[in-house]
Design a protein around this motif. Structure first.
Motif, PDB file in Angstrom:
ATOM      1  N   PHE A  98      -1.957  11.033   3.439  1.00 55.95           N
ATOM      2  CA  PHE A  98      -0.480  11.143   3.014  1.00 55.95           C
ATOM      3  C   PHE A  98       0.444  10.024   3.932  1.00 55.95           C
ATOM      4  O   PHE A  98       1.157  10.435   4.551  1.00 55.95           O
ATOM      5  CB  PHE A  98      -0.042  12.556   3.176  1.00 55.95           C
ATOM      6  CG  PHE A  98       1.089  12.799   2.182  1.00 55.95           C
ATOM      7  CD1 PHE A  98       1.108  12.579   0.951  1.00 55.95           C
ATOM      8  CD2 PHE A  98       2.470  13.337   3.036  1.00 55.95           C
ATOM      9  CE1 PHE A  98       2.273  12.825   0.244  1.00 55.95           C
ATOM     10  CE2 PHE A  98       3.295  13.921   2.104  1.00 55.95           C
ATOM     11  CZ  PHE A  98       3.118  13.492   0.699  1.00 55.95           C
ATOM     12  N   SER A  99      -0.257   8.817   3.884  1.00 53.44           N
ATOM     13  CA  SER A  99       0.294   7.673   4.711  1.00 53.44           C
ATOM     14  C   SER A  99       0.699   6.452   3.948  1.00 53.44           C
ATOM     15  O   SER A  99      -0.214   6.277   2.878  1.00 53.44           O
ATOM     16  CB  SER A  99      -0.398   7.308   5.878  1.00 53.44           C
ATOM     17  OG  SER A  99      -0.383   8.634   6.843  1.00 53.44           O
ATOM     18  N   LEU A 100       1.401   5.608   4.094  1.00 57.32           N
ATOM     19  CA  LEU A 100       1.515   4.292   3.745  1.00 57.32           C
ATOM     20  C   LEU A 100       0.931   3.225   4.536  1.00 57.32           C
ATOM     21  O   LEU A 100       1.145   3.294   5.670  1.00 57.32           O
ATOM     22  CB  LEU A 100       3.181   3.880   3.619  1.00 57.32           C
ATOM     23  CG  LEU A 100       3.301   2.536   3.111  1.00 57.32           C
ATOM     24  CD1 LEU A 100       2.983   2.421   1.574  1.00 57.32           C
ATOM     25  CD2 LEU A 100       4.774   2.301   2.998  1.00 57.32           C
ATOM     26  N   TYR A 101      -0.116   2.442   4.147  1.00 61.81           N
ATOM     27  CA  TYR A 101      -0.684   1.418   4.853  1.00 61.81           C
ATOM     28  C   TYR A 101      -0.294   0.122   4.454  1.00 61.81           C
ATOM     29  O   TYR A 101      -0.119  -0.210   3.185  1.00 61.81           O
ATOM     30  CB  TYR A 101      -2.087   1.785   4.903  1.00 61.81           C
ATOM     31  CG  TYR A 101      -2.570   2.837   5.813  1.00 61.81           C
ATOM     32  CD1 TYR A 101      -3.189   2.383   6.842  1.00 61.81           C
ATOM     33  CD2 TYR A 101      -2.808   3.893   5.382  1.00 61.81           C
ATOM     34  CE1 TYR A 101      -3.690   3.007   8.145  1.00 61.81           C
ATOM     35  CE2 TYR A 101      -3.131   4.861   6.377  1.00 61.81           C
ATOM     36  CZ  TYR A 101      -3.678   4.634   7.700  1.00 61.81           C
ATOM     37  OH  TYR A 101      -4.229   5.561   8.381  1.00 61.81           O
ATOM     38  N   SER A 102      -0.221  -0.865   5.469  1.00 61.23           N
ATOM     39  CA  SER A 102      -0.246  -2.314   5.098  1.00 61.23           C
ATOM     40  C   SER A 102      -1.481  -3.045   5.600  1.00 61.23           C
ATOM     41  O   SER A 102      -2.190  -2.427   6.410  1.00 61.23           O
ATOM     42  CB  SER A 102       1.008  -3.104   5.668  1.00 61.23           C
ATOM     43  OG  SER A 102       2.235  -2.206   4.958  1.00 61.23           O
ATOM     44  N   PHE A 103      -1.984  -3.986   4.760  1.00 62.86           N
ATOM     45  CA  PHE A 103      -3.129  -4.917   5.067  1.00 62.86           C
ATOM     46  C   PHE A 103      -2.830  -6.361   4.586  1.00 62.86           C
ATOM     47  O   PHE A 103      -2.270  -6.419   3.641  1.00 62.86           O
ATOM     48  CB  PHE A 103      -4.329  -4.064   4.658  1.00 62.86           C
ATOM     49  CG  PHE A 103      -4.580  -4.271   3.282  1.00 62.86           C
ATOM     50  CD1 PHE A 103      -5.398  -5.251   2.696  1.00 62.86           C
ATOM     51  CD2 PHE A 103      -3.830  -3.646   2.312  1.00 62.86           C
ATOM     52  CE1 PHE A 103      -5.584  -5.410   1.292  1.00 62.86           C
ATOM     53  CE2 PHE A 103      -3.976  -3.721   0.758  1.00 62.86           C
ATOM     54  CZ  PHE A 103      -4.829  -4.671   0.513  1.00 62.86           C
TER      55      PHE A 103
ATOM     56  N   SER B  80      -3.686 -13.479   4.009  1.00 58.58           N
ATOM     57  CA  SER B  80      -3.418 -13.100   2.614  1.00 58.58           C
ATOM     58  C   SER B  80      -1.944 -12.536   2.459  1.00 58.58           C
ATOM     59  O   SER B  80      -1.546 -11.783   3.635  1.00 58.58           O
ATOM     60  CB  SER B  80      -4.402 -12.283   1.913  1.00 58.58           C
ATOM     61  OG  SER B  80      -4.483 -11.033   2.339  1.00 58.58           O
ATOM     62  N   PRO B  81      -1.540 -12.624   1.592  1.00 57.99           N
ATOM     63  CA  PRO B  81      -0.073 -11.968   1.393  1.00 57.99           C
ATOM     64  C   PRO B  81      -0.186 -10.572   1.686  1.00 57.99           C
ATOM     65  O   PRO B  81      -1.284  -9.658   1.374  1.00 57.99           O
ATOM     66  CB  PRO B  81       0.420 -11.999   0.137  1.00 57.99           C
ATOM     67  CG  PRO B  81       0.009 -13.314  -0.297  1.00 57.99           C
ATOM     68  CD  PRO B  81      -1.608 -13.419   0.192  1.00 57.99           C
ATOM     69  N   THR B  82       0.483  -9.970   2.550  1.00 55.07           N
ATOM     70  CA  THR B  82       0.365  -8.161   2.946  1.00 55.07           C
ATOM     71  C   THR B  82       0.750  -7.370   1.955  1.00 55.07           C
ATOM     72  O   THR B  82       1.892  -7.688   1.040  1.00 55.07           O
ATOM     73  CB  THR B  82       1.380  -8.050   4.157  1.00 55.07           C
ATOM     74  OG1 THR B  82       1.034  -8.684   5.366  1.00 55.07           O
ATOM     75  CG2 THR B  82       1.223  -6.650   4.713  1.00 55.07           C
ATOM     76  N   GLN B  83      -0.078  -6.631   1.625  1.00 48.96           N
ATOM     77  CA  GLN B  83      -0.051  -5.635   0.576  1.00 48.96           C
ATOM     78  C   GLN B  83      -0.095  -4.164   1.174  1.00 48.96           C
ATOM     79  O   GLN B  83      -0.212  -3.905   2.254  1.00 48.96           O
ATOM     80  CB  GLN B  83      -1.217  -5.779  -0.528  1.00 48.96           C
ATOM     81  CG  GLN B  83      -0.976  -7.048  -1.022  1.00 48.96           C
ATOM     82  CD  GLN B  83      -2.258  -7.214  -2.303  1.00 48.96           C
ATOM     83  OE1 GLN B  83      -2.222  -6.117  -3.102  1.00 48.96           O
ATOM     84  NE2 GLN B  83      -2.836  -7.982  -2.463  1.00 48.96           N
ATOM     85  N   GLN B  84       0.350  -3.149   0.451  1.00 46.62           N
ATOM     86  CA  GLN B  84       0.259  -2.027   0.874  1.00 46.62           C
ATOM     87  C   GLN B  84      -0.355  -0.837  -0.239  1.00 46.62           C
ATOM     88  O   GLN B  84      -0.553  -1.519  -1.488  1.00 46.62           O
ATOM     89  CB  GLN B  84       1.919  -1.554   0.893  1.00 46.62           C
ATOM     90  CG  GLN B  84       2.525  -2.137   2.072  1.00 46.62           C
ATOM     91  CD  GLN B  84       4.019  -1.645   2.195  1.00 46.62           C
ATOM     92  OE1 GLN B  84       4.565  -1.192   1.258  1.00 46.62           O
ATOM     93  NE2 GLN B  84       4.507  -1.770   3.338  1.00 46.62           N
ATOM     94  N   PHE B  85      -0.749   0.289   0.563  1.00 47.49           N
ATOM     95  CA  PHE B  85      -1.290   1.276  -0.531  1.00 47.49           C
ATOM     96  C   PHE B  85      -0.954   2.373  -0.068  1.00 47.49           C
ATOM     97  O   PHE B  85      -0.710   2.837   1.279  1.00 47.49           O
ATOM     98  CB  PHE B  85      -2.820   1.047  -0.628  1.00 47.49           C
ATOM     99  CG  PHE B  85      -3.611   1.280   0.431  1.00 47.49           C
ATOM    100  CD1 PHE B  85      -4.089   2.441   1.153  1.00 47.49           C
ATOM    101  CD2 PHE B  85      -3.747  -0.083   1.214  1.00 47.49           C
ATOM    102  CE1 PHE B  85      -4.824   2.314   2.307  1.00 47.49           C
ATOM    103  CE2 PHE B  85      -4.639  -0.169   2.378  1.00 47.49           C
ATOM    104  CZ  PHE B  85      -5.232   1.177   3.077  1.00 47.49           C
ATOM    105  N   GLU B  86      -0.908   3.551  -0.641  1.00 42.93           N
ATOM    106  CA  GLU B  86      -0.452   4.828  -0.415  1.00 42.93           C
ATOM    107  C   GLU B  86      -1.799   5.809  -0.267  1.00 42.93           C
ATOM    108  O   GLU B  86      -2.576   5.689  -1.475  1.00 42.93           O
ATOM    109  CB  GLU B  86       0.441   5.396  -1.174  1.00 42.93           C
ATOM    110  CG  GLU B  86       1.855   4.968  -1.192  1.00 42.93           C
ATOM    111  CD  GLU B  86       2.797   5.399  -1.789  1.00 42.93           C
ATOM    112  OE1 GLU B  86       2.556   6.538  -2.516  1.00 42.93           O
ATOM    113  OE2 GLU B  86       4.030   5.189  -1.803  1.00 42.93           O
ATOM    114  N   MET B  87      -2.289   6.565   0.742  1.00 41.56           N
ATOM    115  CA  MET B  87      -3.173   7.333   0.940  1.00 41.56           C
ATOM    116  C   MET B  87      -2.856   8.690   0.284  1.00 41.56           C
ATOM    117  O   MET B  87      -1.891   9.323   0.396  1.00 41.56           O
ATOM    118  CB  MET B  87      -3.811   7.640   2.476  1.00 41.56           C
ATOM    119  CG  MET B  87      -4.074   6.298   3.045  1.00 41.56           C
ATOM    120  SD  MET B  87      -5.548   5.626   1.857  1.00 41.56           S
ATOM    121  CE  MET B  87      -6.516   6.903   2.301  1.00 41.56           C
ATOM    122  N   PRO B  88      -3.634   9.365  -0.587  1.00 39.95           N
ATOM    123  CA  PRO B  88      -3.302  10.782  -1.219  1.00 39.95           C
ATOM    124  C   PRO B  88      -3.346  11.810  -0.174  1.00 39.95           C
ATOM    125  O   PRO B  88      -3.659  11.582   1.067  1.00 39.95           O
ATOM    126  CB  PRO B  88      -4.568  10.911  -2.071  1.00 39.95           C
ATOM    127  CG  PRO B  88      -5.411  10.228  -1.683  1.00 39.95           C
ATOM    128  CD  PRO B  88      -5.074   9.079  -0.870  1.00 39.95           C
TER     129      PRO B  88
END
Length: 1167
Positions: free
Chosen positions: A886-891, A905-913
């Motif tokens: 339940f967190s927002l990550y950047s990578f 690479s361009p920084t992207q984000q994904f959300e953990m359920p």
């Protein structure tokens, strides 16, 4: 595997000839076209846009089960079959087409044989020798050589232009020769043709006038003034400016050649920007600027400048870059869809000018194909919606502009397939404990089945530690343990069905050698045994193999291999060595080694063994340049036969004072044939060896000098590597003085770029073992050679070694980076690997930088925890474990080589359920009453999602810590306290509280509390304890016990001395002596030194006498060191013997009146 499973499959072109197909006119023509499909496709061809009827041409046939054409040219010239060919492969599910294959025969026309007149020029002027070979297909490779097939030397003054002509910036007298020959090599037919030799005569002014006067009636044709020094002017290109067009991805070569005296130097600049260092190089002594893999950024104005001490000349070349179509995100990919599914075909490309895109279906333009409501064409994309059975087809996209085209086939196959698991049922996987376990579940179906794993039963899905589920369905256990053994159930499911497969995992104990073989020193003729005992898993059956010096055991009956040992009888000197025991099972192996040293049997004292005396009378005979015969007379052996002679030499020329081993001969010989090296001043000596040791060296022989010669060998260990991004360090292992073969040893170091048909660059290096080449392109392969040279010649032709110039930081970041969330704590990152040419070095791997931006829960604070995961090698994906639910990550992702990391690479984000929450932060008990109490708690620190409620469980606990029945209570998410009613009074309860999210319940926090005791019962207990009659009764009982004890001690001490023998006869059991009724004493006497009962003695059955909690050792009761212990630790000392005598002596000493302290100690033994 997919093609094997699918019963219906549209055709796919798998192999075809190149678009521009140049053929050898001497061989049959083979035009390739291979395709696959189900059913197998049929093939047809077009030639120059019309149907090519193969059956009508007897010279052409098609290979069976293939579309490949074979053209027999024995009856028809190859040029008759030139043209544009296209192959079509079709079955009932669609049609695939090949590229347009342009077939042309290679041509290598002959040169004209016209004789070329000699060229006479004045010294100092410029000169151009034209080559102008006949046009061939493909164009020939040009080079200039002499009559001896040696390349003509080139320099900044003399060089070959890109068009093959030979340019002289100014001529010198030594340029005169009659064999300037231009050669043209036609690579396709591997033929070489040469132009007629050109004669050049360079004369000074007087010689020209004399020569020309003789020819033209003494007339002076040249002025009296010699050619003056002058500033540069350009020979090519002409004028102040020019232009050049180059295609993207091709090689740009710009050329400026100038004349002048002295010879001008050429330099290059680019207007408004720098050259791309990693792609730019200069050739032909700076006259050619070369940029590989051209991109749009290379457009612009390029200046070349020619300069000498008298001035300079300038020229500007305007470069424009065009581009044939090229893929942006790769060619379109085949689609396998189930009925009702959606899909997209993308044909995305770019070019300059912008290319046009056309679509076809089964080889027919899509606008002329049958209408399909599920299909929608939008420029470079076809969108499929709710596809149905029967919509399978092969789609072609053609992208073209003025400079080329791209043609791609991609099929859409509509299938309805229930899931199938391909892994064999009941397969057993065996792994060793603490090793990785991989359990397969290969599946197939349409739609693609989803894979779930269960263990032993289908109660819960296997997710999270220690399990990792891969995309292909494989279940990984990184470190397998015994508890991971069992039955695993793989379930593959799609909308058409479900398939279940059972496999088994067995985790075995590792094989370990417990008793290893030990180092042995054994006398000759004796027997030796090496042990090798192993511990292993009971279900595995280890085999044992013995090796001697890493080879097989000798085939000798003296060697006996037992179940866990190796025995060697009648040991000889040849048996010495290292013996290795190998115990291996079907899953693992363990090894252990030991050395055996064999020595002579111990000699009898009468014989004295000593080292032999040194040999004498050394003589050299049969003297040759590379060999000599050495003879000697052995010394006294001293009762031990000489085993061998060691011949040593001293090199008085290169290494005076140092002796080196040359060879050995058996002890029965007194002569040796010695191989020698050139250019050495030899002196020899001989040593004898017996079982005792080496003798002293003999006196040196006479000096023998060998003549110098060219080197026999070249340096070894040639390596090429870079220490900077623009250099190449060539290193080698230098030859020794003995290997030099002659004076002034030096090295000829040669290098050239690999895969470039260039000349070898050569330098001479002396007194060094490396050479640094500067100004190299970054990380390009080189071919290297190092040859030894001395004053008497060169070494043999050196072998070619390979190396790379220096690395630089990568210049590109991975593309198409995306993250796939697998579960609440695990995500997988995918990326396209960076092309090797942009890595600019040895690929080490990829690094994923990732950090938590924030929690998705409003109550959690913002924080950043940057982490890095490295994936070695050419990976294209990697797992990110241990993420917060339940967190927002950047990578971002970076490639790294030996030099360092490339750009991110361009920084992207994904959300953990959401995941299961952590335990509540606290749980406290308040307001305990007779039958109720209140629980208060704080929400979990790690909520990992939205809390949906709490579960409270509680149960009573009795004084023996036995648990009673469990009560369970569900509580809403917004409560942080609850009051429990109807509890039992004076009872201890244990409480468990955990929080829940939509993903399930988290771990529980526990607490214990006791309800308040009933006031009436408590008051009654207090009243009894404080009643006077109760206190009096307790005091009376204590007084009576005290009086009884005092009387017993008085009676005991009145007994005085008594014989020990009577005591022993009356009590035969030393470990169990009951109390005498008449005097209240024990049957065995206790001395004053230690009044404690013997440790381990039995207690009377009435329990009135208790064992003392003393730390005394049993040795205290057995005269210090006589007590013994069995292997299992049990005491086997005797309570008689020395201890009995001690008891007798101490028994007499203890007859004196007891002191109050002794009386108290004795009292302790009763209580």
């Amino acid at each position: 595997m997919l093609a094997f499973l699918i019963r219906e499959l549209p055709p796919t072109i798998t192999h075809q000839s190149p678009k521009d197909y140049i053929i050898d006119p001497r061989e049959n023509i083979i035009i390739h076209c291979e395709a696959k499909g189900k059913p197998h496709p049929s093939f047809s061809w077009t030639r120059n846009g019309t149907h090519f009827d193969i059956d009508q041409d007897p010279n052409v046939h098609m290979r069976p089960h293939s579309g490949t054409l074979v053209v027999d040219i024995s009856r028809e010239k190859a040029e008759h079959f030139e043209g544009i060919y296209q192959c079509t492969a079709r079955n009932k599910h669609g049609t695939a087409v090949s590229n347009n294959i342009v077939v042309r025969q290679s041509r290598s026309p002959l040169w004209s044989k016209d004789k070329i007149k000699p060229i006479v020029v004045q010294e100092g002027v410029s000169l151009i020798l034209p080559c102008r070979p006949p046009a061939g297909l493909p164009p020939p490779i040009i080079f200039w050589m002499d009559n001896n097939f040696q390349r003509l030397p080139q320099s900044s003054r003399v060089s070959q232009a890109l068009n093959g002509d030979l340019y002289f910036s100014n001529v010198l007298r030594e340029d005169s020769r009659n064999d300037y020959i231009c050669y043209a090599r036609f690579p396709h037919t591997q033929t070489i043709q040469q132009k007629q030799p050109i004669t050049v005569k360079v004369l000074n002014l007087d010689a020209i006038n004399d020569t020309m006067a003789a020819l033209y009636n003494d007339t002076d044709l040249f002025s009296d003034d010699p050619v003056e020094e002058r500033k540069p002017t350009f020979l090519i290109p002409s004028g102040p400016s020019s232009s050049k067009m180059v295609l993207r991805g091709h090689v740009l070569e710009l050329e400026c050649i100038a004349e002048g005296l002295p010879t001008p130097e050429i330099s290059w600049t680019k207007v408004s920007s720098d050259f791309p260092a990693q792609r730019t190089s200069t050739l032909h002594y700076q006259k050619t600027l070369r940029i590989v893999n051209v991109s749009e950024s290379d457009e612009g104005d390029y200046h070349c400048t020619a300069r000498n001490q008298f001035g300079s000349a300038h020229h500007t070349i305007r470069v424009t870059v065009k581009a044939a179509p090229y893929w942006i995100s790769g060619a379109p990919r085949n689609l396998v869809l189930a009925p009702g599914e959606n899909g997209v075909l993308t044909c995305r490309a770019s070019g300059t000018p912008k290319p046009s895109i056309t679509w076809a279906m089964n080889g027919i333009p899509i606008e002329n194909s049958p209408k399909d409501l599920s299909r929608k064409v939008e420029d470079d994309t076809i969108i499929f919606t709710d596809v149905q059975t029967g919509s399978s087809a092969v789609y072609q996209c053609n992208i073209s502009n003025d400079y080329g085209y791209l043609l791609a086939n991609a099929f859409v196959n509509v299938l309805s397939e229930p899931p199938r698991v391909l892994t064999p049922a009941n397969k057993v996987y065996q792994v060793i404990k603490n090793h990785q376990a991989l359990i397969d579940c290969a599946s197939f179906g349409s739609p693609i089945p989803k894979i779930k794993w269960f263990k032993d039963s289908r109660s819960s899905i296997l997710v999270g530690e220690p399990y990792i589920l891969h995309d292909n369905g494989t279940l990984e256990i990184h470190i397998a343990q015994a508890q991971n053994s069992g039955k695993y159930i793989c379930v593959a499911q799609n909308v058409l069905g479900i398939y279940e497969n059972h496999v088994y995992l067995e985790v075995k104990e590792p094989t370990r050698i417990l008793k290893q073989p030990e180092y042995k020193v054994i006398q000759r003729g004796r027997t030796v045994m090496f042990e090798c005992k192993v511990k292993h898993d009971p279900s595995l059956f280890p085999t044992m193999t013995w090796l001697k010096d890493d080879g097989e055991l000798p085939d000798d009956e003296r060697f006996t291999v037992g179940s866990d040992s190796l025995t060697i009888t009648d040991v000889t000197e040849n048996d010495a060595g290292v013996y290795t025991c190998i115990r291996n099972t079907s899953l693992d192996v363990d090894t252990a080694s030991a050395e055996l040293t064999v020595v002579e049997a111990t000699p009898t004292p009468a014989i004295v063994y000593e080292r032999p005396d040194p040999p004498s009378d050394l003589e050299l005979t049969d003297k040759k340049q590379r060999s000599v015969q050495l003879t000697w007379t052995p010394g006294d052996e001293h009762n031990s036969p000489i085993q061998k002679f060691l011949i040593q030499y001293e090199d008085l020329l290169h290494h005076r004072g140092h002796w080196h081993n040359l060879t050995e001969v058996p002890g029965t010989k007194t002569t040796a044939h010695l191989k020698l090296s050139p250019y050495v001043h030899y002196s020899f000596r001989v040593l004898a060896l017996n079982t005792v040791g080496f003798s002293h060296p003999s006196l040196p022989s006479k000096i023998y000098r060998t003549d110098p010669a060219a080197p026999d060998e070249n340096p070894t260990g040639v390596q090429g590597f870079g220490t900077e991004h623009d250099n190449l360090v060539i290193s080698w292992k230098p030859l020794s003085g003995l290997q030099s073969n002659g004076p002034r040893l030096h090295y000829r170091v040669m290098w050239r770029q690999k895969a470039v048909d260039g000349e070898w660059t050569t330098v001479t290096v002396a007194n060094n073992s490396k050479f640094v080449v500067s100004g190299t392109p970054t990380f390009v392969p080189y071919e290297l050679k190092v040859q030894a040279v001395n004053d008497h010649g060169v070494g043999p032709e050196p072998a070619i070694f390979h190396g790379y110039s220096g690395e630089d930081l990568p210049v590109a970041a991975p593309e198409n980076v995306q993250a796939v969330v697998l579960n609440s704590t695990l995500a997988e990152v995918h990326w396209d690997p960076v092309p090797q040419k942009l890595i600019r070095g040895y690929l080490k791997g990829y690094k994923v930088y990732y950090w938590k931006e924030r929690s998705l829960h409003k109550h959690n604070p913002h924080h950043v925890e940057k982490q890095i995961l490295s994936f070695s090698g050419n990976h294209s994906h990697g797992m990110l474990p241990g993420l917060h639910p339940f967190s927002l990550y950047s990578f971002n992702v970076r490639v790294y080589n030996g030099k360092g990391e490339g750009p991110p690479s361009p920084t992207q984000q994904f959300e953990m359920p959401e995941g299961v929450p952590g335990a509540p932060t606290s749980l406290t008990v308040t307001n305990p009453n007779l039958d109720s109490l209140t629980l208060e708690w704080s929400p979990p620190h790690d909520r990992n999602g939205h809390i949906t409620g709490y579960t409270l469980k509680y149960q009573p606990v009795n004084n023996s810590n036995e648990l009673g029945p469990v009560e369970e209570l569900a509580l809403p998410a917004n409560e942080t306290s609850v009051t429990l009613l109807n509890l039992k009074y004076s009872t201890r309860y244990r409480f468990y509280l955990n929080a829940k999210t939509v993903r399930g319940a988290g771990p529980a926090i526990s607490q214990e509390a006791v309800t308040i005791m009933d006031e009436a019962v408590a008051s009654r207990q207090v009243d009894i304890a404080t009643q006077g009659w109760f206190i009096g009764l307790m005091c009376a009982i204590a007084l009576l016990i005290l009086i009884l004890l005092i009387i017993c001690f008085i009676q005991r001490n009145k007994g005085g001395k008594y014989p020990v023998k009577e005591k022993e006869d009356a009590h035969t059991d030393p470990e169990f002596q009951p109390m005498k009724e008449d005097d209240c004493t024990f049957g065995e006497y206790s001395d004053n030194e230690d009044h404690k009962p013997l440790k381990g003695s039995r207690t009377p059955s009435n329990g009135t006498v208790k064992r003392d909690d003393s730390d005394d050792s049993l040795v205290d009761y057995g005269e210090g060191g006589d007590g013994q212990f069995n292997e299992d630790g049990s005491f086997i000392g005797q309570y008689s013997g020395k201890s009995a005598s001690r008891d007798i002596a101490e028994g007499h000493e203890s007859s004196e009146a007891p002191s109050p302290i002794n009386a108290m100690n004795s009292l302790n033994s009763f209580v």
